[in-house]
Design a protein around this motif. Structure first.
Motif, PDB file in Angstrom:
ATOM      1  N   ILE A 113      20.481  -0.037 -14.444  1.00  0.00           N
ATOM      2  CA  ILE A 113      21.224   0.976 -15.201  1.00  0.00           C
ATOM      3  C   ILE A 113      22.403   0.273 -15.859  1.00  0.00           C
ATOM      4  CG2 ILE A 113      22.441   3.177 -15.098  1.00  0.00           C
ATOM      5  CD1 ILE A 113      20.970   3.648 -12.393  1.00  0.00           C
ATOM      6  N   LYS A 114      22.526   0.379 -17.190  1.00  0.00           N
ATOM      7  CA  LYS A 114      23.558  -0.352 -17.917  1.00  0.00           C
ATOM      8  C   LYS A 114      24.545   0.549 -18.653  1.00  0.00           C
ATOM      9  CE  LYS A 114      20.490  -4.309 -18.557  1.00  0.00           C
ATOM     10  NZ  LYS A 114      19.834  -5.237 -19.526  1.00  0.00           N
ATOM     11  N   THR A 115      24.398   1.847 -18.489  1.00  0.00           N
ATOM     12  CA  THR A 115      25.324   2.788 -19.125  1.00  0.00           C
ATOM     13  C   THR A 115      25.666   3.906 -18.162  1.00  0.00           C
ATOM     14  OG1 THR A 115      25.609   4.373 -20.950  1.00  0.00           O
ATOM     15  CG2 THR A 115      23.378   4.040 -20.143  1.00  0.00           C
ATOM     16  N   ASP A 116      26.883   4.431 -18.262  1.00  0.00           N
ATOM     17  CA  ASP A 116      27.283   5.508 -17.363  1.00  0.00           C
ATOM     18  C   ASP A 116      26.971   6.893 -17.933  1.00  0.00           C
ATOM     19  OD1 ASP A 116      29.213   5.860 -19.311  1.00  0.00           O
ATOM     20  OD2 ASP A 116      30.807   4.947 -18.155  1.00  0.00           O
ATOM     21  N   ASP A 117      26.362   6.922 -19.107  1.00  0.00           N
ATOM     22  CA  ASP A 117      25.956   8.198 -19.697  1.00  0.00           C
ATOM     23  C   ASP A 117      24.663   8.696 -19.044  1.00  0.00           C
ATOM     24  OD1 ASP A 117      28.040   8.420 -21.575  1.00  0.00           O
ATOM     25  OD2 ASP A 117      27.019   7.006 -22.899  1.00  0.00           O
ATOM     26  N   ILE A 118      24.542  10.009 -18.937  1.00  0.00           N
ATOM     27  CA  ILE A 118      23.347  10.630 -18.373  1.00  0.00           C
ATOM     28  C   ILE A 118      22.686  11.484 -19.449  1.00  0.00           C
ATOM     29  CG2 ILE A 118      22.494  12.289 -16.656  1.00  0.00           C
ATOM     30  CD1 ILE A 118      24.721  11.449 -14.836  1.00  0.00           C
TER      31      ILE A 118
ATOM     32  N   GLU B 298      17.724   4.501 -22.433  1.00  0.00           N
ATOM     33  CA  GLU B 298      18.372   3.612 -21.466  1.00  0.00           C
ATOM     34  C   GLU B 298      19.182   4.361 -20.409  1.00  0.00           C
ATOM     35  OE1 GLU B 298      21.387   4.572 -24.539  1.00  0.00           O
ATOM     36  OE2 GLU B 298      19.235   4.102 -24.519  1.00  0.00           O
ATOM     37  N   ARG B 299      19.312   5.669 -20.548  1.00  0.00           N
ATOM     38  CA  ARG B 299      20.110   6.455 -19.608  1.00  0.00           C
ATOM     39  C   ARG B 299      19.282   6.974 -18.432  1.00  0.00           C
ATOM     40  NH1 ARG B 299      23.544  10.506 -23.623  1.00  0.00           N
ATOM     41  NH2 ARG B 299      24.284   8.906 -25.091  1.00  0.00           N
TER      42      ARG B 299
ATOM     43  N   CYS C 252       9.137   8.267 -20.495  1.00  0.00           N
ATOM     44  CA  CYS C 252       9.097   7.097 -19.606  1.00  0.00           C
ATOM     45  C   CYS C 252       8.848   5.837 -20.423  1.00  0.00           C
ATOM     46  CB  CYS C 252       8.019   7.278 -18.543  1.00  0.00           C
ATOM     47  SG  CYS C 252       8.318   8.659 -17.429  1.00  0.00           S
ATOM     48  N   THR C 253       9.908   5.105 -20.719  1.00  0.00           N
ATOM     49  CA  THR C 253       9.795   3.870 -21.495  1.00  0.00           C
ATOM     50  C   THR C 253      10.163   2.676 -20.622  1.00  0.00           C
ATOM     51  OG1 THR C 253      12.088   3.779 -22.251  1.00  0.00           O
ATOM     52  CG2 THR C 253      10.589   5.233 -23.463  1.00  0.00           C
ATOM     53  N   ASP C 254      10.021   1.492 -21.187  1.00  0.00           N
ATOM     54  CA  ASP C 254      10.386   0.272 -20.456  1.00  0.00           C
ATOM     55  C   ASP C 254      11.893   0.226 -20.184  1.00  0.00           C
ATOM     56  OD1 ASP C 254       7.774  -0.641 -20.431  1.00  0.00           O
ATOM     57  OD2 ASP C 254       7.975  -1.673 -22.356  1.00  0.00           O
ATOM     58  N   GLU C 255      12.695   0.932 -21.000  1.00  0.00           N
ATOM     59  CA  GLU C 255      14.143   0.944 -20.839  1.00  0.00           C
ATOM     60  C   GLU C 255      14.619   1.971 -19.812  1.00  0.00           C
ATOM     61  OE1 GLU C 255      16.608   0.480 -24.577  1.00  0.00           O
ATOM     62  OE2 GLU C 255      14.726   1.200 -25.425  1.00  0.00           O
ATOM     63  N   THR C 256      13.821   2.986 -19.561  1.00  0.00           N
ATOM     64  CA  THR C 256      14.246   4.091 -18.708  1.00  0.00           C
ATOM     65  C   THR C 256      14.420   3.620 -17.266  1.00  0.00           C
ATOM     66  OG1 THR C 256      12.961   5.587 -20.107  1.00  0.00           O
ATOM     67  CG2 THR C 256      13.754   6.459 -18.003  1.00  0.00           C
ATOM     68  N   PRO C 257      15.617   3.731 -16.699  1.00  0.00           N
ATOM     69  CA  PRO C 257      15.842   3.213 -15.343  1.00  0.00           C
ATOM     70  C   PRO C 257      15.236   4.084 -14.249  1.00  0.00           C
ATOM     71  CG  PRO C 257      17.867   4.168 -16.228  1.00  0.00           C
ATOM     72  CD  PRO C 257      16.869   4.196 -17.337  1.00  0.00           C
ATOM     73  N   CYS C 258      15.391   5.413 -14.368  1.00  0.00           N
ATOM     74  CA  CYS C 258      14.869   6.306 -13.336  1.00  0.00           C
ATOM     75  C   CYS C 258      14.914   7.745 -13.814  1.00  0.00           C
ATOM     76  CB  CYS C 258      15.649   6.165 -12.032  1.00  0.00           C
ATOM     77  SG  CYS C 258      17.379   6.685 -12.169  1.00  0.00           S
TER      78      CYS C 258
ATOM     79  N   GLU D 228       2.938   5.038 -14.314  1.00  0.00           N
ATOM     80  CA  GLU D 228       2.366   4.139 -15.323  1.00  0.00           C
ATOM     81  C   GLU D 228       3.387   3.112 -15.807  1.00  0.00           C
ATOM     82  OE1 GLU D 228      -0.829   7.353 -17.248  1.00  0.00           O
ATOM     83  OE2 GLU D 228       0.978   6.766 -18.362  1.00  0.00           O
ATOM     84  N   LYS D 229       4.667   3.484 -15.810  1.00  0.00           N
ATOM     85  CA  LYS D 229       5.729   2.593 -16.296  1.00  0.00           C
ATOM     86  C   LYS D 229       6.578   2.010 -15.162  1.00  0.00           C
ATOM     87  CE  LYS D 229       5.360   2.582 -20.816  1.00  0.00           C
ATOM     88  NZ  LYS D 229       5.262   1.323 -21.609  1.00  0.00           N
ATOM     89  N   ASN D 230       6.162   2.227 -13.918  1.00  0.00           N
ATOM     90  CA  ASN D 230       6.905   1.710 -12.747  1.00  0.00           C
ATOM     91  C   ASN D 230       8.349   2.220 -12.696  1.00  0.00           C
ATOM     92  OD1 ASN D 230       4.571   0.220 -12.220  1.00  0.00           O
ATOM     93  ND2 ASN D 230       5.326  -1.566 -13.337  1.00  0.00           N
ATOM     94  N   ILE D 231       8.522   3.509 -12.979  1.00  0.00           N
ATOM     95  CA  ILE D 231       9.856   4.122 -12.992  1.00  0.00           C
ATOM     96  C   ILE D 231      10.027   4.969 -11.734  1.00  0.00           C
ATOM     97  CG2 ILE D 231      11.393   5.733 -14.184  1.00  0.00           C
ATOM     98  CD1 ILE D 231       9.975   4.947 -16.785  1.00  0.00           C
ATOM     99  N   PRO D 232      11.051   4.713 -10.937  1.00  0.00           N
ATOM    100  CA  PRO D 232      11.291   5.507  -9.725  1.00  0.00           C
ATOM    101  C   PRO D 232      11.674   6.953 -10.062  1.00  0.00           C
ATOM    102  CG  PRO D 232      12.498   3.427  -9.659  1.00  0.00           C
ATOM    103  CD  PRO D 232      12.017   3.602 -11.063  1.00  0.00           C
TER     104      PRO D 232
END
Length: 312
Positions: free
Chosen positions: A29-34, A51-52, A80-86, A105-109
């Motif tokens: 996670i690289k941003t504090d925005d939700i 990315e959020r 669900c993208t490669d950038e999506t953290p969770c 499919e994208k290995n996203i928790p």
């Protein structure tokens, strides 16, 4: 760029891991925005902040359930993208099958909580702001004096740590000694905390390193504090004029925020702990509307008026 793993977020905010346990340390996670992906569920992805952390509450889950199975899966796959953290689901709501499939499919928790959406959003934001904020490492000692974060600065050997030890013995609390990690919570407040390796530790020349929590108890330390005042200790010099009335107001900028600063001369025989404590209490009194300097000026002006009247 600073980052936080999804595992760190889950541990800090008490989130339950529904799926993707093996990817918690890999997703960053690289941003504090939700993001609450309401518009995205309707199919509008032009400005999707992938990315959020993606937070799903009652509104998002109930709306997704109105979609056909095909459209629901299509939208979830776009979310669900490669950038999506969770993905985080609030209120212990059931995880839609389409969400579980797309995330796998994208290995996203997928994480969950029984807390309300607003409450968990605030908790996540508060944690991420502290962890991802711009940071600066300063040489000094940070002490909590009656709930006021006081940053004590000065040249090496001037007595900062010894002053902090005296303050601890007087019932105040140590946050950091020697190095203070300073970070900005928002555009108005600066916080300080110790580097992990120095937490609870204080260095006293001739004695060595002492563990404040072990010697004085858990009540003698804090993990962080809002820096409200800077007290700069400076060796006494006859060539320098120090402020005697408290009318001169100094400021020091930390991460773009101006913090009030007081310079105190150090001399053999001066009890610096009591002086720093008094400086903190006086600063608090000023913020509450009482200024002893103004009172002195008023008394002096009244005395001058009285003398002038008597001499006429």
């Amino acid at each position: 760029m600073r980052s936080v793993t999804v595992k760190q977020l889950a541990d800090a905010c008490g989130l339950t891991v529904y799926s993707g346990q093996e990817y918690l340390d890999k997703r960053l996670i690289k941003t504090d925005d939700i993001s609450r992906p309401g518009l995205e569920l309707t199919g509008y992805f032009d400005y999707y902040p992938a990315e959020r952390v993606q937070l799903f509450g009652m509104t998002e889950i109930s709306f997704s359930q109105r979609l056909t199975s095909e459209n629901q899966l299509k939208v979830m796959r776009q979310l669900c993208t490669d950038e999506t953290p969770c993905l985080v689901v609030s209120r212990s709501l059931p995880v839609p099958e389409s969400m579980a499939t797309a995330a796998a499919e994208k290995n996203i928790p997928i994480l969950g909580t029984k807390s309300s959406t607003s409450r968990i959003a605030s908790r996540i934001t508060y944690y991420l702001q502290g962890q991802l904020a711009e940071r600066q490492s300063l040489h000094g000692v940070l002490v909590d004096i009656y709930g006021l974060g006081v940053l004590i600065t000065g040249d090496s050997g001037v007595g900062k740590s010894e002053t902090a030890l005296d303050l601890i013995k007087r019932g105040h609390r140590l946050i950091a000694d020697d190095r203070v990690e300073v970070y900005k919570k928002d555009e108005f407040t600066v916080y300080g905390e110790p580097p992990k390796i120095l937490a609870h530790l204080l260095e006293i020349r001739g004695v060595g390193i002492i563990d404040v929590m072990n010697l004085y108890g858990a009540g003698a330390v804090r993990t962080h504090a809002h820096i409200s005042l800077i007290v700069h200790l400076e060796n006494w010099s006859k060539d320098k004029q120090f402020d005697r009335l408290g009318s001169g107001e100094e400021e020091q900028e930390l991460l773009g925020i101006k913090i009030p600063k007081i310079t105190i001369p150090v001399k053999v025989g001066r009890n610096m702990a009591i002086i720093v404590e008094a400086a903190a209490m006086n600063y608090r009194a000023k913020t509450m509307g009482y200024d002893a300097t103004k009172t002195f000026d008023e008394n002096l002006n009244n005395l001058i008026k009285e003398n002038s009247t008597q001499n006429k």
